[in-house]
Scaffold this motif. Sequence first.
Motif, mmCIF file in Angstrom:
data_model
loop_
_atom_site.group_PDB
_atom_site.id
_atom_site.type_symbol
_atom_site.label_atom_id
_atom_site.label_comp_id
_atom_site.label_asym_id
_atom_site.label_seq_id
_atom_site.Cartn_x
_atom_site.Cartn_y
_atom_site.Cartn_z
ATOM 1 N N ARG A 42 -11.550 -5.758 56.195
ATOM 2 C CA ARG A 42 -12.211 -5.756 54.884
ATOM 3 C C ARG A 42 -11.652 -4.607 54.034
ATOM 4 O O ARG A 42 -11.366 -4.779 52.859
ATOM 5 N N ALA A 74 -11.017 -20.210 52.486
ATOM 6 C CA ALA A 74 -12.239 -19.737 51.797
ATOM 7 C C ALA A 74 -11.994 -19.588 50.308
ATOM 8 O O ALA A 74 -12.920 -19.619 49.513
ATOM 9 N N GLY A 75 -10.720 -19.427 49.932
ATOM 10 C CA GLY A 75 -10.421 -19.041 48.563
ATOM 11 C C GLY A 75 -10.040 -20.169 47.638
ATOM 12 O O GLY A 75 -9.668 -19.918 46.503
ATOM 13 N N ARG A 114 -27.225 -16.025 60.481
ATOM 14 C CA ARG A 114 -26.970 -14.828 61.295
ATOM 15 C C ARG A 114 -27.793 -14.909 62.570
ATOM 16 O O ARG A 114 -28.774 -15.650 62.640
ATOM 17 N N CYS A 168 -19.219 -12.239 49.661
ATOM 18 C CA CYS A 168 -17.898 -12.816 49.396
ATOM 19 C C CYS A 168 -16.991 -11.790 48.732
ATOM 20 O O CYS A 168 -17.312 -11.259 47.662
ATOM 21 N N TRP A 188 -13.651 -6.526 61.922
ATOM 22 C CA TRP A 188 -13.985 -6.987 60.572
ATOM 23 C C TRP A 188 -13.800 -5.845 59.568
ATOM 24 O O TRP A 188 -13.183 -6.015 58.526
ATOM 25 N N LEU A 207 -10.952 -12.340 58.316
ATOM 26 C CA LEU A 207 -12.051 -11.598 57.688
ATOM 27 C C LEU A 207 -13.392 -12.341 57.725
ATOM 28 O O LEU A 207 -14.439 -11.734 57.910
ATOM 29 N N LEU A 208 -13.372 -13.652 57.576
ATOM 30 C CA LEU A 208 -14.626 -14.409 57.502
ATOM 31 C C LEU A 208 -15.331 -14.509 58.853
ATOM 32 O O LEU A 208 -16.548 -14.541 58.931
ATOM 33 N N PRO A 247 -25.030 -17.170 45.279
ATOM 34 C CA PRO A 247 -24.007 -18.124 45.740
ATOM 35 C C PRO A 247 -22.921 -17.448 46.566
ATOM 36 O O PRO A 247 -22.253 -18.112 47.354
ATOM 37 N N PHE A 248 -22.764 -16.123 46.394
ATOM 38 C CA PHE A 248 -21.697 -15.423 47.112
ATOM 39 C C PHE A 248 -22.235 -14.624 48.300
ATOM 40 O O PHE A 248 -21.516 -13.799 48.869
ATOM 41 N N ARG A 270 -21.264 -8.358 54.027
ATOM 42 C CA ARG A 270 -20.427 -9.548 54.216
ATOM 43 C C ARG A 270 -20.404 -10.423 52.967
ATOM 44 O O ARG A 270 -20.007 -11.599 53.021
ATOM 45 N N LYS A 283 -22.731 -13.041 62.837
ATOM 46 C CA LYS A 283 -22.695 -14.460 62.478
ATOM 47 C C LYS A 283 -23.071 -15.295 63.703
ATOM 48 O O LYS A 283 -22.901 -14.849 64.840
ATOM 49 N N THR A 293 -14.035 -23.708 48.021
ATOM 50 C CA THR A 293 -15.345 -23.353 47.460
ATOM 51 C C THR A 293 -15.334 -23.430 45.932
ATOM 52 O O THR A 293 -16.182 -24.076 45.315
ATOM 53 N N THR A 294 -14.353 -22.761 45.328
ATOM 54 C CA THR A 294 -14.283 -22.750 43.859
ATOM 55 C C THR A 294 -14.054 -24.172 43.347
ATOM 56 O O THR A 294 -14.624 -24.573 42.322
HETATM 57 C C1 HEM Z 1 -17.242 -20.267 44.001
HETATM 58 C C2 HEM Z 1 -16.483 -19.830 44.969
HETATM 59 C C3 HEM Z 1 -16.945 -19.126 46.222
HETATM 60 C C4 HEM Z 1 -18.154 -19.138 46.840
HETATM 61 C C5 HEM Z 1 -19.416 -19.870 46.397
HETATM 62 C C6 HEM Z 1 -18.053 -18.296 48.009
HETATM 63 C C7 HEM Z 1 -19.105 -18.017 48.870
HETATM 64 C C8 HEM Z 1 -19.028 -17.135 49.928
HETATM 65 C C9 HEM Z 1 -20.157 -16.726 50.721
HETATM 66 C C10 HEM Z 1 -21.594 -17.198 50.565
HETATM 67 C C11 HEM Z 1 -19.692 -15.829 51.650
HETATM 68 C C12 HEM Z 1 -20.538 -15.083 52.683
HETATM 69 C C13 HEM Z 1 -20.715 -15.882 53.939
HETATM 70 C C14 HEM Z 1 -21.675 -15.197 54.891
HETATM 71 O O1 HEM Z 1 -22.297 -14.190 54.575
HETATM 72 O O2 HEM Z 1 -21.822 -15.721 56.017
HETATM 73 C C15 HEM Z 1 -18.262 -15.702 51.447
HETATM 74 C C16 HEM Z 1 -17.438 -14.907 52.201
HETATM 75 C C17 HEM Z 1 -16.074 -14.822 52.006
HETATM 76 N N1 HEM Z 1 -15.344 -15.367 50.971
HETATM 77 FE FE1 HEM Z 1 -16.076 -16.498 49.464
HETATM 78 N N2 HEM Z 1 -16.781 -17.814 48.087
HETATM 79 C C18 HEM Z 1 -16.070 -18.275 47.011
HETATM 80 C C19 HEM Z 1 -14.750 -17.975 46.683
HETATM 81 C C20 HEM Z 1 -13.919 -17.186 47.421
HETATM 82 C C21 HEM Z 1 -12.572 -16.813 47.045
HETATM 83 C C22 HEM Z 1 -11.891 -17.210 45.738
HETATM 84 C C23 HEM Z 1 -12.064 -16.074 48.073
HETATM 85 C C24 HEM Z 1 -10.714 -15.425 48.215
HETATM 86 C C25 HEM Z 1 -9.796 -15.401 47.304
HETATM 87 C C26 HEM Z 1 -13.101 -15.974 49.082
HETATM 88 C C27 HEM Z 1 -12.964 -15.338 50.294
HETATM 89 C C28 HEM Z 1 -14.019 -15.038 51.134
HETATM 90 C C29 HEM Z 1 -13.880 -14.241 52.350
HETATM 91 C C30 HEM Z 1 -12.581 -13.693 52.916
HETATM 92 C C31 HEM Z 1 -15.166 -14.093 52.884
HETATM 93 C C32 HEM Z 1 -15.561 -13.290 54.125
HETATM 94 C C33 HEM Z 1 -15.906 -11.877 53.673
HETATM 95 C C34 HEM Z 1 -16.372 -10.957 54.792
HETATM 96 O O3 HEM Z 1 -17.008 -11.426 55.732
HETATM 97 O O4 HEM Z 1 -16.088 -9.755 54.675
HETATM 98 N N3 HEM Z 1 -14.213 -16.649 48.654
HETATM 99 N N4 HEM Z 1 -17.891 -16.490 50.384
#
Ligand code: HEM
Length: 459
Positions: A105, A267-268, A336, A403, A101, A93-94, A395-396, A401, A77, A271-272
Motif C-alpha cells: 500500500r 480492480a481498476g 471481514r 479503495c 499488505w 494489494l486487494l 462506495p469505496f 483498506r 478479509k 468497477t468504474t
Molecule cells: C467506481 C469505481 C470503484 C469502486 C466502486 C471501488 C470500490 C472499492 C472498494 C469498496 C474497496 C474496498 C474493499 C474492501 O474493503 O474489502 C476497493 C479496494 C481497492 N480498489 Fe477500488 N473501486 C473502484 C475503482 C478502483 C480503481 C480505479 C482502482 C485502481 C486504479 C482500484 C483499486 C483498488 C485496490 C488496489 C483496492 C485494495 C486496496 C487495499 O486493500 O489497500 N479501485 N475498491
Amino acid sequence: MERQSAVVPSGDGLVTVDRSLAAMLVAMLRDPLSALPPGVFDAPLVMERVAGRRRLHLLDPALIQDALVRHADDLVKTDDIRRVLGPALGEGLLTAEGAHWRWQRRGAAPAFAAARLGAFLPAMLAAAEATASRWAARGDGAVLDIGHETTVTTFDIIVATMLSGGAGLDVGRVERSVDDYLAPTAWVFALGLLGLPSWTPYPGRRRAAAAKRFFRGAMRAAVARRRAAPAGDDDLVSLLLASADPDTGRRMTDDELADNIATFIAAGHETTANGLAWTLHLLSRHPAEEERLVAEVRRVTGGGPVRPEHVGRLPYTRAVFEEAMRLYPPAPLIARQALRPFTLGPVRVEAGTALVVPIHALHRHRLLWEEPERFDPGRFSPERAGARHRYSFMPFGAGPRICIGAGFATLEAVAILAVLLGRFRLDSLGGPEPRPAMRVTLRPATPIRLRLRARDGGP
Ligand code: HEM
C-alpha cells in the motif's frame, strides 16, 4: 417465499435471523445479493445465524466506522474473498494482509496522491475521445451494449496509466476472461458455506480456470516486457518497481509485480465501467437530470472539447455519478472476519464472526435515506451531503483498506461522462428496470442496451 426459522428484533436495534443452510444456499445460488438476510433495509444491525456460523450485518454508519476504522486491526478479509479472488490476484494489494499488505500500500500510494491524479487526465480524456470516435462511426440510431462500451474505455485508461499503454493486452480477451472468471462466483461462495474444499467441481469451474490461466499468463508477459524494456516513466508499474519494504529494503519479485498488475487492472477498470454503465442507464430514464448535466458541461467547456482543467469544475456531473453509485454500488458488499473478540455497539463480536457491510442495502436503507429508491443527484449537493453521516455513503469502502483508486475512479468517470454526453444522447429502449447481479462487482444481470443519438451540434 424463502424459508427461514426466525426473525427476532430486540430493543437495541439488533435483529437476529436464523436461517436454514438449504434456504441460504438456494438464495446464494440465485444471486448472492438476494441472499442478504431480511431486515438489512430497515434495521441498524442484523445478526444472521446459519449452520452455527454468525454473520453480523452492519447498517448503522457510526458502528461501521467503529468496525472498519477503529477495529481495523482486529479484522481480516474473509476466506470467501480470498477463495474467489486469490487464484487470479494472488497476494496483491486487494487480497494481501498484514505487513505484506502494508508495504505494498505504501509503495502504490504516491501514484494515487490527489496532487498527482491530474497527470492522468490527458490519458482519461483521450480514451473517452477514442470511444466517442468509435460511436460516431457506428452512426446515429446504433444500439450499444453500454457495459461493453464503458469497459473498453476504462480498460484503455488503466493500461495507459499503469503500463504507459505498452502492455500489449487484448481488451476483448481480458473482458471475456473477467466475465468467465466471475460467472461462477455464487458457487464459490456456496462451497465456502458448505465448508467444501476449493477443488470441488461446480458449473463454470473449467471456464473460470482457463480464464485465470489466460489472465495470469498475460500479466506475467506484461512484467517480462517491462523488465526487458523499462519504460522510465512514472506510471504505476514504475512506482511499484521502485518501492521497497521499509523494514527489509526488499523489492517486489516478478510474481508480486504480476499480482499487483493483475489487481490494478482487475480492480481498476471493471468497477468504474459498471458504475458508468448504471449511470448512463439511469440518465437514459431521467431526461431532466441528463439535460442538467449536459448544460453544466457546455457551460464549463463553452461547447468546445473537454480539457483537463474543466473536469474538476463539473460538480453536478460528479453528483450524478455518485447518485448512480448509491443505487448501484459497483462493489456492493464488504466482508471481514474478526481475529479477536471486541464489543461493537450492543453486540459482543466473537473471534471468527463475519462482519458484513452490505453497501447495496446501506445505500437504500430506510432509516438513512428519504425515498431511497428515487434517483436524485441533488442528494450530493454539498449542503445535503454535509448533513449526512460520512459512512452512510461508502462506495469505496472505509478505513485503512479504503479503495486506493477512489479519486482516480471519480476523475475518470466525470471525464468520460463529460466527453460522451457532450456529444451523444443515449436513449432507453424501454422495458423493465434491469436487474443487478452480484458477481463480486454489481453488474447488470443481462446487458443494458441503449440507442445512440448524436446531439445537435455534435457529429
Ligand atoms: C467506481 C469505481 C470503484 C469502486 C466502486 C471501488 C470500490 C472499492 C472498494 C469498496 C474497496 C474496498 C474493499 C474492501 O474493503 O474489502 C476497493 C479496494 C481497492 N480498489 Fe477500488 N473501486 C473502484 C475503482 C478502483 C480503481 C480505479 C482502482 C485502481 C486504479 C482500484 C483499486 C483498488 C485496490 C488496489 C483496492 C485494495 C486496496 C487495499 O486493500 O489497500 N479501485 N475498491
